[in-house]
Design a protein around this motif. Structure first.
Motif, short mmCIF file in Angstrom:
data_model
loop_
_atom_site.label_atom_id
_atom_site.label_comp_id
_atom_site.label_asym_id
_atom_site.label_seq_id
_atom_site.Cartn_x
_atom_site.Cartn_y
_atom_site.Cartn_z
N SER A 184 0.83 -1.21 0.00
CA SER A 184 0.00 0.00 0.00
C SER A 184 0.86 1.26 0.00
O SER A 184 0.58 2.22 -0.74
N ARG A 185 1.93 1.24 0.80
CA ARG A 185 2.82 2.41 0.85
C ARG A 185 3.55 2.58 -0.48
O ARG A 185 3.75 3.71 -0.95
N THR A 186 3.93 1.46 -1.11
CA THR A 186 4.60 1.53 -2.41
C THR A 186 3.68 2.13 -3.46
O THR A 186 4.09 2.99 -4.26
N ARG A 187 2.43 1.70 -3.46
CA ARG A 187 1.45 2.26 -4.41
C ARG A 187 1.27 3.75 -4.17
O ARG A 187 1.18 4.54 -5.12
N GLU A 188 1.24 4.15 -2.90
CA GLU A 188 1.07 5.56 -2.58
C GLU A 188 2.27 6.39 -3.06
O GLU A 188 2.10 7.47 -3.63
N GLU A 189 3.48 5.85 -2.84
CA GLU A 189 4.68 6.58 -3.26
C GLU A 189 4.78 6.64 -4.78
O GLU A 189 5.20 7.65 -5.34
N ILE A 190 4.40 5.56 -5.46
CA ILE A 190 4.40 5.57 -6.93
C ILE A 190 3.39 6.59 -7.44
O ILE A 190 3.64 7.30 -8.42
N SER A 191 2.25 6.68 -6.75
CA SER A 191 1.25 7.67 -7.14
C SER A 191 1.80 9.09 -6.97
O SER A 191 1.57 9.96 -7.82
N LYS A 192 2.54 9.32 -5.87
CA LYS A 192 3.14 10.64 -5.66
C LYS A 192 4.24 10.91 -6.68
O LYS A 192 4.52 12.07 -7.01
N LEU A 193 4.87 9.85 -7.15
CA LEU A 193 5.90 10.01 -8.19
C LEU A 193 5.29 10.52 -9.49
O LEU A 193 5.97 11.16 -10.29
N ARG A 194 4.02 10.23 -9.70
CA ARG A 194 3.27 10.67 -10.89
C ARG A 194 4.00 10.27 -12.18
O ARG A 194 4.40 11.12 -12.98
N PRO A 195 4.17 8.97 -12.39
CA PRO A 195 4.91 8.52 -13.58
C PRO A 195 4.23 8.89 -14.89
O PRO A 195 4.91 9.14 -15.89
N ASN A 196 2.90 8.93 -14.89
CA ASN A 196 2.20 9.30 -16.13
C ASN A 196 2.47 10.75 -16.50
O ASN A 196 2.60 11.09 -17.69
N ASP A 197 2.55 11.62 -15.48
CA ASP A 197 2.87 13.02 -15.75
C ASP A 197 4.28 13.15 -16.32
O ASP A 197 4.52 13.92 -17.25
N GLU B 225 13.94 14.68 -10.74
CA GLU B 225 14.96 14.25 -9.78
C GLU B 225 14.42 14.30 -8.35
O GLU B 225 14.67 13.38 -7.55
N LYS B 226 13.69 15.34 -8.02
CA LYS B 226 13.13 15.48 -6.68
C LYS B 226 12.17 14.34 -6.37
O LYS B 226 12.20 13.75 -5.28
N ARG B 227 11.31 14.01 -7.33
CA ARG B 227 10.34 12.93 -7.12
C ARG B 227 11.03 11.59 -6.96
O ARG B 227 10.71 10.80 -6.07
N VAL B 228 11.98 11.32 -7.85
CA VAL B 228 12.68 10.03 -7.81
C VAL B 228 13.49 9.89 -6.52
O VAL B 228 13.52 8.83 -5.89
N THR B 229 14.14 10.98 -6.11
CA THR B 229 14.93 10.95 -4.87
C THR B 229 14.04 10.68 -3.67
O THR B 229 14.38 9.87 -2.79
N ARG B 230 12.90 11.33 -3.63
CA ARG B 230 11.98 11.11 -2.52
C ARG B 230 11.49 9.67 -2.50
O ARG B 230 11.41 9.04 -1.44
N PHE B 231 11.17 9.14 -3.67
CA PHE B 231 10.70 7.75 -3.75
C PHE B 231 11.79 6.79 -3.28
O PHE B 231 11.52 5.86 -2.51
N ALA B 232 13.03 7.01 -3.72
CA ALA B 232 14.13 6.13 -3.35
C ALA B 232 14.40 6.18 -1.85
O ALA B 232 14.64 5.16 -1.21
N GLN B 233 14.34 7.38 -1.27
CA GLN B 233 14.59 7.52 0.16
C GLN B 233 13.48 6.89 0.99
O GLN B 233 13.73 6.22 1.99
N THR B 234 12.24 7.09 0.56
CA THR B 234 11.11 6.54 1.31
C THR B 234 11.09 5.02 1.27
O THR B 234 10.84 4.35 2.28
N MET B 235 11.38 4.45 0.09
CA MET B 235 11.32 3.00 -0.07
C MET B 235 12.64 2.32 0.27
O MET B 235 12.72 1.09 0.27
N GLY B 236 13.66 3.11 0.58
CA GLY B 236 14.95 2.51 0.92
C GLY B 236 15.60 1.81 -0.24
O GLY B 236 16.22 0.75 -0.08
N VAL B 237 15.48 2.39 -1.44
CA VAL B 237 16.02 1.77 -2.64
C VAL B 237 17.50 2.11 -2.77
O VAL B 237 17.89 3.27 -2.66
N ALA B 238 18.32 1.10 -3.00
CA ALA B 238 19.76 1.29 -3.22
C ALA B 238 20.08 1.03 -4.68
O ALA B 238 19.39 0.26 -5.36
N ASP B 239 21.12 1.68 -5.17
CA ASP B 239 21.52 1.50 -6.56
C ASP B 239 22.03 0.08 -6.79
O ASP B 239 22.82 -0.45 -5.99
#
Length: 225
Positions: free
Chosen positions: A64-77, A159-173
């Motif tokens: 649910s949190r992942t879906r919410e963060e992806i929605s905030k990322l607004r990939p379609n936009d 960049e701001k959206r992707v950075t926020r998504f990565a930090q929230t989800m704990g994504v590492a390169d």
């Protein structure tokens, strides 16, 4: 069937057997052991059910949190607006630059072909007109700057959206694949990264020395591989 329900049914069956008129002590002892085993298994499976339930609830919350963060990322936009608009702006910059360059070179070439001795007054008027056209053509840089600013703004927004998504989800390169690593190494080796920010890395004297050096054909071909 839930473990608690299974244990309850087993307990009912044992209670029914105990209610029967058994005289055999060994049978009664077996029933007591079975009762104890049933109680123990009920506790075990009950804790197991709670653990599984908590794990699934954690997974559901994470999804649910992942879906919410992806929605905030607004990939379609990003896909339908930001990237296409940025691409169109860069294409417009290239087009405007080509037109301005062609105009400047044409006017400069026309001035070089003029003869000032035949009619100095006409020569001066023609040069003044050509210079005005060149100055007008140079104004493309203002429009190009505005277009590039839009592109930079879009890139910063993404960049701001992707950075926020990565930090929230704990994504590492992830590690770069072999093809990307080899391409990066090739660019470093052949210095294909373009001009350095803030100016060229080498002075003109150093560049002249490189050009004067004897390069074999293989070294030259390697620059274009």
């Amino acid at each position: 069937m839930p473990a608690a329900e299974v244990a309850a049914r087993v307990r009912e069956s044992l209670a029914s057997l105990k209610a029967s008129d058994f005289k055999d002590a060994q049978v009664m002892e077996v029933l007591k052991l079975a009762q104890q085993l049933t109680d123990t298994m009920q506790l075990f499976f009950g804790s197991l059910d709670r653990s599984i339930h908590e794990e699934f609830r954690y997974i559901a919350n994470y999804i649910s949190r992942t879906r919410e963060e992806i929605s905030k990322l607004r990939p379609n936009d990003i896909k339908e607006q930001r990237i296409p608009v940025a691409g169109a702006e860069l294409e417009a910059v290239v087009t405007d630059t080509e037109k301005a360059t062609e105009s400047i070179m044409s006017e400069a070439e026309a001035v070089l072909c003029m003869d000032a001795e035949d009619d100095p007054a006409a020569y001066k008027a023609a040069v003044d007109e050509a210079m005005m056209k060149i100055i007008e053509s140079c104004s493309f840089q203002d429009l190009a700057g505005q277009r590039v600013s839009k592109v930079v703004s879009s890139l910063k927004h993404v960049e701001k959206r992707v950075t926020r998504f990565a930090q929230t989800m704990g994504v590492a390169d992830a590690d770069a694949d072999e093809e990307e690593s080899s391409e990066a190494e090739r660019r470093r080796t052949l210095h294909l990264n373009g001009p350095a920010i803030g100016g060229p890395e080498k002075k003109q004297d150093e560049v002249d020395q490189i050009l004067k050096a004897d390069l074999d054909q293989n070294a030259i071909d390697a620059l274009f591989d």
